[in-house]
Design a protein around this motif. Structure first.
Motif, PDB file in Angstrom:
ATOM      1  N   ASP A  22       0.843  -1.200   0.000  1.00  0.00           N
ATOM      2  CA  ASP A  22       0.000   0.000   0.000  1.00  0.00           C
ATOM      3  C   ASP A  22       0.879   1.252   0.000  1.00  0.00           C
ATOM      4  O   ASP A  22       0.622   2.205  -0.741  1.00  0.00           O
ATOM      5  N   ALA A  23       1.929   1.246   0.818  1.00  0.00           N
ATOM      6  CA  ALA A  23       2.853   2.382   0.873  1.00  0.00           C
ATOM      7  C   ALA A  23       3.577   2.550  -0.463  1.00  0.00           C
ATOM      8  O   ALA A  23       3.779   3.671  -0.936  1.00  0.00           O
ATOM      9  N   LEU A  24       3.959   1.429  -1.079  1.00  0.00           N
ATOM     10  CA  LEU A  24       4.637   1.482  -2.372  1.00  0.00           C
ATOM     11  C   LEU A  24       3.729   2.101  -3.436  1.00  0.00           C
ATOM     12  O   LEU A  24       4.168   2.955  -4.220  1.00  0.00           O
ATOM     13  N   VAL A  25       2.478   1.691  -3.467  1.00  0.00           N
ATOM     14  CA  VAL A  25       1.524   2.250  -4.428  1.00  0.00           C
ATOM     15  C   VAL A  25       1.391   3.758  -4.216  1.00  0.00           C
ATOM     16  O   VAL A  25       1.407   4.539  -5.174  1.00  0.00           O
ATOM     17  N   LYS A  26       1.292   4.174  -2.973  1.00  0.00           N
ATOM     18  CA  LYS A  26       1.183   5.610  -2.685  1.00  0.00           C
ATOM     19  C   LYS A  26       2.447   6.348  -3.116  1.00  0.00           C
ATOM     20  O   LYS A  26       2.373   7.471  -3.610  1.00  0.00           O
ATOM     21  N   ALA A  27       3.603   5.708  -2.936  1.00  0.00           N
ATOM     22  CA  ALA A  27       4.854   6.329  -3.386  1.00  0.00           C
ATOM     23  C   ALA A  27       4.857   6.482  -4.900  1.00  0.00           C
ATOM     24  O   ALA A  27       5.252   7.529  -5.419  1.00  0.00           O
ATOM     25  N   PHE A  28       4.405   5.443  -5.635  1.00  0.00           N
ATOM     26  CA  PHE A  28       4.305   5.552  -7.098  1.00  0.00           C
ATOM     27  C   PHE A  28       3.404   6.730  -7.477  1.00  0.00           C
ATOM     28  O   PHE A  28       3.734   7.528  -8.352  1.00  0.00           O
ATOM     29  N   LEU A  29       2.260   6.811  -6.837  1.00  0.00           N
ATOM     30  CA  LEU A  29       1.301   7.857  -7.165  1.00  0.00           C
ATOM     31  C   LEU A  29       1.798   9.252  -6.796  1.00  0.00           C
ATOM     32  O   LEU A  29       1.308  10.242  -7.347  1.00  0.00           O
ATOM     33  N   SER A  30       2.766   9.338  -5.907  1.00  0.00           N
ATOM     34  CA  SER A  30       3.282  10.646  -5.498  1.00  0.00           C
ATOM     35  C   SER A  30       4.303  11.224  -6.481  1.00  0.00           C
ATOM     36  O   SER A  30       4.627  12.411  -6.412  1.00  0.00           O
ATOM     37  N   MET A  31       4.789  10.406  -7.403  1.00  0.00           N
ATOM     38  CA  MET A  31       5.757  10.903  -8.378  1.00  0.00           C
ATOM     39  C   MET A  31       5.052  11.879  -9.314  1.00  0.00           C
ATOM     40  O   MET A  31       3.950  11.624  -9.774  1.00  0.00           O
ATOM     41  N   ARG A  32       5.693  13.024  -9.596  1.00  0.00           N
ATOM     42  CA  ARG A  32       5.046  14.097 -10.354  1.00  0.00           C
ATOM     43  C   ARG A  32       5.254  14.015 -11.855  1.00  0.00           C
ATOM     44  O   ARG A  32       4.485  14.583 -12.617  1.00  0.00           O
ATOM     45  N   ASP A  33       6.313  13.345 -12.293  1.00  0.00           N
ATOM     46  CA  ASP A  33       6.566  13.270 -13.729  1.00  0.00           C
ATOM     47  C   ASP A  33       7.447  12.055 -14.026  1.00  0.00           C
ATOM     48  O   ASP A  33       7.860  11.338 -13.119  1.00  0.00           O
ATOM     49  N   SER A  34       7.707  11.831 -15.313  1.00  0.00           N
ATOM     50  CA  SER A  34       8.462  10.639 -15.714  1.00  0.00           C
ATOM     51  C   SER A  34       9.895  10.676 -15.182  1.00  0.00           C
ATOM     52  O   SER A  34      10.459   9.625 -14.858  1.00  0.00           O
ATOM     53  N   ARG A  35      10.486  11.845 -15.039  1.00  0.00           N
ATOM     54  CA  ARG A  35      11.843  11.947 -14.501  1.00  0.00           C
ATOM     55  C   ARG A  35      11.881  11.447 -13.056  1.00  0.00           C
ATOM     56  O   ARG A  35      12.731  10.653 -12.680  1.00  0.00           O
ATOM     57  N   GLU A  36      10.913  11.904 -12.248  1.00  0.00           N
ATOM     58  CA  GLU A  36      10.843  11.439 -10.862  1.00  0.00           C
ATOM     59  C   GLU A  36      10.556   9.946 -10.788  1.00  0.00           C
ATOM     60  O   GLU A  36      11.145   9.226  -9.984  1.00  0.00           O
ATOM     61  N   MET A  37       9.655   9.466 -11.654  1.00  0.00           N
ATOM     62  CA  MET A  37       9.316   8.041 -11.639  1.00  0.00           C
ATOM     63  C   MET A  37      10.517   7.191 -12.023  1.00  0.00           C
ATOM     64  O   MET A  37      10.787   6.167 -11.393  1.00  0.00           O
ATOM     65  N   LYS A  38      11.254   7.607 -13.046  1.00  0.00           N
ATOM     66  CA  LYS A  38      12.446   6.859 -13.454  1.00  0.00           C
ATOM     67  C   LYS A  38      13.471   6.814 -12.329  1.00  0.00           C
ATOM     68  O   LYS A  38      14.084   5.767 -12.073  1.00  0.00           O
ATOM     69  N   ALA A  39      13.663   7.927 -11.644  1.00  0.00           N
ATOM     70  CA  ALA A  39      14.623   7.972 -10.535  1.00  0.00           C
ATOM     71  C   ALA A  39      14.184   7.026  -9.421  1.00  0.00           C
ATOM     72  O   ALA A  39      15.004   6.268  -8.869  1.00  0.00           O
ATOM     73  N   PHE A  40      12.900   7.041  -9.093  1.00  0.00           N
ATOM     74  CA  PHE A  40      12.399   6.159  -8.036  1.00  0.00           C
ATOM     75  C   PHE A  40      12.520   4.693  -8.442  1.00  0.00           C
ATOM     76  O   PHE A  40      12.994   3.863  -7.663  1.00  0.00           O
ATOM     77  N   LEU A  41      12.114   4.377  -9.671  1.00  0.00           N
ATOM     78  CA  LEU A  41      12.212   2.993 -10.139  1.00  0.00           C
ATOM     79  C   LEU A  41      13.656   2.500 -10.124  1.00  0.00           C
ATOM     80  O   LEU A  41      13.929   1.367  -9.743  1.00  0.00           O
ATOM     81  N   ARG A  42      14.571   3.355 -10.543  1.00  0.00           N
ATOM     82  CA  ARG A  42      15.982   2.948 -10.584  1.00  0.00           C
ATOM     83  C   ARG A  42      16.536   2.707  -9.187  1.00  0.00           C
ATOM     84  O   ARG A  42      17.339   1.816  -8.969  1.00  0.00           O
ATOM     85  N   ASP A  43      16.094   3.492  -8.205  1.00  0.00           N
ATOM     86  CA  ASP A  43      16.530   3.269  -6.826  1.00  0.00           C
ATOM     87  C   ASP A  43      15.872   2.026  -6.227  1.00  0.00           C
ATOM     88  O   ASP A  43      16.486   1.313  -5.433  1.00  0.00           O
TER      89      ASP A  43
END
Length: 108
Positions: A22-43
Motif C-alpha cells: 500500500d505504501a509502495l503504491v502511494k509512493a508511485f502515485l506521489s511521483m510528479r513526472d516521468s523523470r521522478e518516476m524513473k529515478a524512483f524505479l531505478r533506486d
C-alpha cells in the motif's frame, strides 16, 4: 471487514496486499513526472529487474495486438513461459495491463 445483514465478515487480503505494498503504491502515485518516476524505479529495482519489467510491458502491448509468441520472444528475449504468464494476466487478471496500455497510448 465487510458488514452484510448485521453480520461482520472479515475479507482475507491476498498475500501481496499489505501495508508495505500500500505504501509502495502511494509512493508511485506521489511521483510528479516521468523523470521522478524513473529515478524512483531505478533506486527501487536493480537494473535487471527494471529491464525485465519493461520487457513484460512490451509483451503485454504485443499480446494486445495479437502478435505471436515467437515474435514477442524474438523482440524481448522473454521465455515463452513468461510470455504465457503475461498473457494470462492480460486476459484474466485485474485489467491492470489493459488500463496501463490504454493510458500509455494516450500519452504518445
Amino acid at each position: 471487514q465487510v458488514k452484510c445483514s448485521g453480520l461482520t465478515m472479515v475479507m482475507k487480503r491476498e498475500k501481496w496486499e499489505n501495508n508495505d505494498t500500500d505504501a509502495l503504491v502511494k509512493a508511485f502515485l506521489s511521483m510528479r513526472d516521468s523523470r521522478e518516476m524513473k529515478a524512483f524505479l531505478r533506486d527501487l529495482l536493480t537494473e535487471s529487474e527494471l529491464i525485465e519489467c519493461g520487457k513484460r510491458f512490451h509483451a503485454a502491448r504485443s499480446i494486445a495486438k495479437s502478435i505471436h509468441y515467437d515474435a514477442i520472444r524474438e523482440d524481448t528475449g522473454l521465455s515463452t513461459r513468461t510470455i504465457a504468464r503475461v498473457k494470462k494476466w492480460y486476459k484474466h487478471g485485474r485489467s491492470g495491463y489493459r488500463l496501463a496500455i490504454r493510458r500509455w497510448k494516450h500519452q504518445l
